[in-house]
Motif scaffolding. Structure first.
Motif, short mmCIF file in Angstrom:
data_model
loop_
_atom_site.label_atom_id
_atom_site.label_comp_id
_atom_site.label_asym_id
_atom_site.label_seq_id
_atom_site.Cartn_x
_atom_site.Cartn_y
_atom_site.Cartn_z
N SER A 19 0.83 -1.21 0.00
CA SER A 19 0.00 0.00 0.00
C SER A 19 0.86 1.25 0.00
O SER A 19 1.94 1.29 0.59
N HIS A 76 -10.95 -0.55 2.27
CA HIS A 76 -9.89 -1.39 1.71
C HIS A 76 -10.06 -2.86 2.08
O HIS A 76 -10.55 -3.19 3.17
N HIS A 207 -1.62 1.14 -4.64
CA HIS A 207 -0.80 -0.03 -4.38
C HIS A 207 0.28 -0.17 -5.44
O HIS A 207 0.13 0.31 -6.57
#
Length: 297
Positions: A19, A76, A207
């Motif tokens: 991330s 997420h 990401h």
């Protein structure tokens, strides 16, 4: 030619989850926002800690920034949000997109939580599609960018757009669209909206998986993505793109943290309340999702 303000963008890479977390600042006013912060979590030990968030706080203190917002682009599936921890330490409000309520409704059903609040009250503000705000003296706006999830949004701040998991680096392609509520067709339309931004718009992804062993990267431009992205430069129509995306997604296992992360992140990043013994517990629904079996040991 209209001058578009250029915010200072600093990315913080978390290799554990791949991330990127961002601090985005107005260099003149020293105001900043934090985007997609990570709460560290070791799923094998069931341990949480705050190394990533504390690194961000240390940087903000060193730079003399004032935090205006703590922002999440979507709930997420591969990490816990550190937004509540950062709110506690900065007193800045938490915000995400208004379509998070659709994700709450979907996942409350998966977790069998009939009494779970599904109106987004867990955040201080829910941004509407097209809503505008200011980062110091820099204009910003919100684009609803569904496909990867129902609730995904893009933050356009000056000449920078934070595109979460819609598009990765050019050598990696685009986001998967097979999570509950995902849609490769919706993803295609969201990508077209991002590609309609000016060619020199800086794009910052959520990401990176160090494709081919290269160092982590998270910045590109609209022009670069259009010309060299391994999906967008090849699949020129929606039919071609969705067929390729759906074929690829059918080969992927679910993220290892999805069932842990979503119950935290649809609750604004708040961990479950402690039970009578003082311990917090996650709830894992069995056989609730598809995907191919993971090959991790």
């Amino acid at each position: 030619m209209q001058h578009i303000p250029r915010p200072e963008v600093t990315g913080f890479y978390d290799r554990r989850t791949g991330s990127i977390q961002y601090v985005v600042a107005d260099p003149e006013t020293r105001d900043c926002v934090i985007i997609d912060p990570v709460l560290d979590y070791d799923e094998k030990a069931g341990r949480t800690w705050t190394e990533n968030a504390d690194r961000i706080l240390g940087y903000i203190s060193e730079m003399g920034y004032r935090v205006q917002w703590i922002l999440d682009t979507h709930p997420h599936a591969d990490h816990f949000s550190a937004a509540p921890y950062l709110k506690e330490r900065t007193e800045a409000p938490m915000a995400t997109g208004s379509y998070v309520t659709r994700v709450q409704k979907l996942w409350a059903g998966i977790y069998n939580w009939p009494d779970f609040p599904q109106d987004g009250r867990q955040w201080d503000h829910l941004f509407q599609d097209g809503e505008e705000f200011m980062l110091g003296s820099i204009p910003a706006r919100v684009m609803h960018s569904p496909g990867h999830t129902l609730a995904s949004i893009t933050f356009v701040i000056g000449d920078a757009a934070f595109i979460h998991d819609t598009i990765f680096q050019p050598d990696t392609g685009t986001a998967r669209a097979d999570f509950p509520g995902g849609s490769s067709e919706a993803l295609w339309h969201s990508i077209q909206g991002i590609m309609a931004l000016p060619d020199d718009t800086r794009l910052f992804t959520g990401h990176d998986y160090e494709q081919g062993g290269r160092p982590a990267r998270w910045e590109s431009t609209v022009a670069e993505q259009r010309q060299t992205n391994t999906h967008l430069s090849v699949y020129k129509t929606m039919a071609e793109f969705t067929a390729a995306r759906d074929r690829r997604d059918a080969t992927l296992p679910m993220p290892r943290l999805i069932l842990s992360a979503l119950q935290v992140n649809i609750n604004g990043g708040r961990l479950p309340e402690p039970e009578a013994n003082g311990t917090r517990y996650l709830k894992i629904p069995l056989n609730a999702l598809g995907g191919v079996p993971a090959d991790e040991i």
